[in-house]
Scaffold this active site. Structure first.
Site, short mmCIF file in Angstrom:
data_model
loop_
_atom_site.label_atom_id
_atom_site.label_comp_id
_atom_site.label_asym_id
_atom_site.label_seq_id
_atom_site.Cartn_x
_atom_site.Cartn_y
_atom_site.Cartn_z
N LYS A 226 -16.87 -4.64 22.16
CA LYS A 226 -18.30 -4.35 22.20
C LYS A 226 -18.59 -2.94 22.73
O LYS A 226 -17.77 -2.33 23.40
CB LYS A 226 -19.04 -5.43 23.00
CG LYS A 226 -19.23 -6.69 22.13
CD LYS A 226 -20.16 -7.73 22.70
CE LYS A 226 -20.33 -8.85 21.67
NZ LYS A 226 -21.06 -10.01 22.20
N ARG A 260 -14.17 -15.31 22.66
CA ARG A 260 -14.38 -14.93 21.25
C ARG A 260 -13.88 -13.51 21.03
O ARG A 260 -14.40 -12.58 21.64
CB ARG A 260 -15.88 -15.04 20.94
CG ARG A 260 -16.26 -14.71 19.51
CD ARG A 260 -17.77 -14.84 19.33
NE ARG A 260 -18.18 -14.51 17.99
CZ ARG A 260 -18.40 -13.26 17.56
NH1 ARG A 260 -18.26 -12.25 18.39
NH2 ARG A 260 -18.76 -13.04 16.32
#
Ligand code: 7PJ
Length: 278
Positions: A226, A260
């Site tokens: 991210k 995840r």
């Protein structure tokens, strides 16, 4: 803690790796990877699913909508066309839990009929009909916190106490799920890293991860590649493996049950050593 996902049961007493498979043409990291001649290629999808399983992932998370700021809006039919055939193909060939990353009631229903085992909704079942559709599947649901909407959520995220506010929202969604007939133990909490949060908000959520969910509630964390990692370390998307692994391990140590990720093999190695040394 166990999570019953239809014909599979996940053992959450050790952290489980969820591998990401985006059937979108435009996701930030793996968008367009499974397209050939302009269409979704199920052989490429199956190859990725096989890789996730071989590398130690126990869940494949299939998404047909990019929530990246500026991504194209997807129609219901496009999402159905991207997700349901992929669920069906993977379900027929691999013994793995399939999670569908969707906010759309029809995609939830049709994916469940095609063999999905978890509903993963970044909008926490707030779309019209989503709670009812998810409840009717009988599957576990992941409810994620987001402040704002994908297109504008990073413009000016604002909280007085990010941990308390995210926790209160997830508790409210748990209550809504239970009222709709979803079993309490099937509601997975997710703080939604990067969804309407600046770097300081994300770091505070990480520091205080144990406060984000009741101790008996499954907790999912998504930090892989991210942009927070990019900004804090000054790294491009393809240079974020070390940062992603560090945050996966931190999350697992602080109580996350499902991680995840894009990089399944490397994450599985890290979590295995964490288990052995704990
Ligand atoms: C998440 C997600 C997350 C859950 C995405 C990305 C953006 N679902 N879908 N949690 N992120 N549950 O992978 O960077 O954090 S898409």
């Amino acid at each position: 803690m166990k999570l019953n996902c239809g014909k599979h049961t996940l053992d959450l007493s050790r952290p489980q790796v969820m591998g990401i498979l985006n059937t979108t043409p435009d996701s930030f990291s793996d968008g367009g990877s499974y397209y050939a001649d302009g269409g979704l290629d199920l052989d490429l999808v199956l190859h990725r699913a096989e890789q996730i399983c071989r590398e130690g992932g126990t869940i494949v998370d299939i998404g047909g909508e990019s929530t990246r700021p500026g991504a194209a809006v997807v129609t219901e039919q496009q999402e159905l066309d991207r997700v349901v055939p992929a669920v069906e193909a993977i379900h027929q060939r691999f013994d793995v839990v399939i999670s569908v990353d969707t906010s759309t009631p029809s995609v939830m229903r049709e994916s469940a009929a095609a063999g999905a085992g978890i509903i993963n909704d970044v909008r926490a079942l707030t779309r019209d009909g989503a709670l009812e559709a998810a409840a009717a599947t009988g599957l576990p649901v992941c409810v994620m916190h987001m402040q704002g909407e994908p297109g504008s959520m990073q413009a000016n995220p604002d909280y007085r106490d990010v941990v308390r506010e995210v926790r209160a929202y997830l508790d409210e969604r748990l209550a809504a799920c239970v009222a709709a007939g979803i079993a309490r133990e099937k509601v997975i909490y997710d703080p939604g890293f990067g969804f309407g949060k600046n770097d300081q908000h994300n770091l505070e959520l990480l520091r205080r991860l144990p406060e984000l969910a009741p101790p008996d509630q499954p907790l999912l964390v998504g930090l892989s590649r991210k942009s927070m990692i990019g900004r804090l370390l000054d790294r491009a998307v393809d240079e974020r493996l070390a940062g992603s692994l560090a945050l996966a391990m931190l999350s697992a140590q602080r109580g996350a049950h499902i991680i995840r990720v894009h990089d399944v093999a490397a994450t599985a190695d890290v979590l295995k050593l964490l288990q052995l040394a704990s």
